[in-house]
Design an enzyme around this catalytic site. Structure first.
Site, PDB file in Angstrom:
ATOM      1  N   ASN A  89       0.849  -1.190   0.000  1.00  0.00           N
ATOM      2  CA  ASN A  89       0.000   0.000   0.000  1.00  0.00           C
ATOM      3  C   ASN A  89       0.888   1.244   0.000  1.00  0.00           C
ATOM      4  O   ASN A  89       1.863   1.316   0.745  1.00  0.00           O
ATOM      5  CB  ASN A  89      -0.896   0.004   1.240  1.00  0.00           C
ATOM      6  N   GLY A  95      -4.819   2.903   1.703  1.00  0.00           N
ATOM      7  CA  GLY A  95      -4.914   2.093   2.908  1.00  0.00           C
ATOM      8  C   GLY A  95      -3.636   1.994   3.716  1.00  0.00           C
ATOM      9  O   GLY A  95      -3.574   1.232   4.688  1.00  0.00           O
ATOM     10  N   GLN A  96      -2.593   2.752   3.330  1.00  0.00           N
ATOM     11  CA  GLN A  96      -1.359   2.686   4.121  1.00  0.00           C
ATOM     12  C   GLN A  96      -1.557   3.379   5.468  1.00  0.00           C
ATOM     13  O   GLN A  96      -2.054   4.507   5.536  1.00  0.00           O
ATOM     14  CB  GLN A  96      -0.199   3.345   3.360  1.00  0.00           C
ATOM     15  N   HIS A 102       6.649  -1.767   3.678  1.00  0.00           N
ATOM     16  CA  HIS A 102       6.425  -3.172   4.026  1.00  0.00           C
ATOM     17  C   HIS A 102       5.624  -3.845   2.928  1.00  0.00           C
ATOM     18  O   HIS A 102       4.816  -3.205   2.264  1.00  0.00           O
ATOM     19  CB  HIS A 102       5.687  -3.316   5.361  1.00  0.00           C
TER      20      HIS A 102
HETATM   21  P1  AMP Z   1      -0.667  -0.773   5.954  1.00  0.00           P
HETATM   22  O1  AMP Z   1      -2.120  -0.486   6.238  1.00  0.00           O
HETATM   23  O2  AMP Z   1      -0.389  -1.288   4.582  1.00  0.00           O
HETATM   24  O3  AMP Z   1       0.217   0.403   6.345  1.00  0.00           O
HETATM   25  O4  AMP Z   1      -0.297  -1.991   6.897  1.00  0.00           O
HETATM   26  C1  AMP Z   1       0.105  -1.858   8.222  1.00  0.00           C
HETATM   27  C2  AMP Z   1      -0.078  -3.205   8.843  1.00  0.00           C
HETATM   28  O5  AMP Z   1       0.705  -3.257  10.016  1.00  0.00           O
HETATM   29  C3  AMP Z   1      -1.527  -3.530   9.254  1.00  0.00           C
HETATM   30  O6  AMP Z   1      -1.947  -4.727   8.587  1.00  0.00           O
HETATM   31  C4  AMP Z   1      -1.436  -3.714  10.765  1.00  0.00           C
HETATM   32  O7  AMP Z   1      -2.268  -4.762  11.218  1.00  0.00           O
HETATM   33  C5  AMP Z   1       0.033  -4.045  10.964  1.00  0.00           C
HETATM   34  N1  AMP Z   1       0.602  -3.686  12.243  1.00  0.00           N
HETATM   35  C6  AMP Z   1       0.560  -2.492  12.864  1.00  0.00           C
HETATM   36  N2  AMP Z   1       1.250  -2.527  14.026  1.00  0.00           N
HETATM   37  C7  AMP Z   1       1.764  -3.788  14.119  1.00  0.00           C
HETATM   38  C8  AMP Z   1       2.572  -4.468  15.078  1.00  0.00           C
HETATM   39  N3  AMP Z   1       3.000  -3.853  16.197  1.00  0.00           N
HETATM   40  N4  AMP Z   1       2.889  -5.763  14.853  1.00  0.00           N
HETATM   41  C9  AMP Z   1       2.453  -6.386  13.746  1.00  0.00           C
HETATM   42  N5  AMP Z   1       1.701  -5.809  12.797  1.00  0.00           N
HETATM   43  C10 AMP Z   1       1.352  -4.531  12.983  1.00  0.00           C
END
Ligand code: AMP
Ligand code: ZN
Length: 117
Positions: A89, A95-96, A102
């Site tokens: 994203n 949706g980021q 990542h």
């Molecule tokens: P995005 O929405 O593409 O920025 O994805 C961020 C992702 O990080 C989401 O799917 C969250 O569930 C995940 N996330 C946020 N904090 C953590 C954390 N501490 N450990 C593992 N996953 C996380």
């Protein structure tokens, strides 16, 4: 030179300051279990270097996305998922929510069809 952001949750995970369920590691990246899984298998592949999105990481080091894809493939297959989906994203409108590059690695559901959204 490595870049970090003191307020970034993924920088803290990379530094070991915040715990995570680690699925795999490579020289430049770590793979963890997503805290809020959207599929039976949902990993995040996170480069050590802080950049706000995949394009910024690619601009800083063109090899980094290759490392991420290789680690994504490794952890997906290690969990028995030869078929998987990678998502990066970019921007809040897509949706980021965490502004450290990542890859989402999603697998294990028949809901993943040719429709992407
Ligand atoms: P995005 O929405 O593409 O920025 O994805 C961020 C992702 O990080 C989401 O799917 C969250 O569930 C995940 N996330 C946020 N904090 C953590 C954390 N501490 N450990 C593992 N996953 C996380
Ligand atoms: Zn970061």
């Amino acid at each position: 030179m490595t870049s970090t952001d003191a307020d970034c949750i993924f920088c803290k995970i990379v530094a070991g300051e915040v715990p995570a369920d680690v699925l795999g590691r490579a020289d430049h990246a770590v793979a963890i279990q997503d805290l809020n899984p959207q599929a039976p298998f949902h990993a995040l592949v996170i480069p050590f270097d802080h950049h706000e999105n995949a394009a910024a990481s690619a601009a800083a080091d063109p090899a980094v996305l290759g490392h991420l894809v290789s680690l994504a493939d490794e952890v997906a297959r290690a969990a028995g998922n030869d078929d998987y989906r990678l998502i990066a994203n970019t921007g809040a409108g897509a949706g980021q929510t965490v502004f450290h590059t990542h890859l989402h690695v999603l697998a294990g559901t028949s809901r993943m069809t040719e429709a992407l959204v």
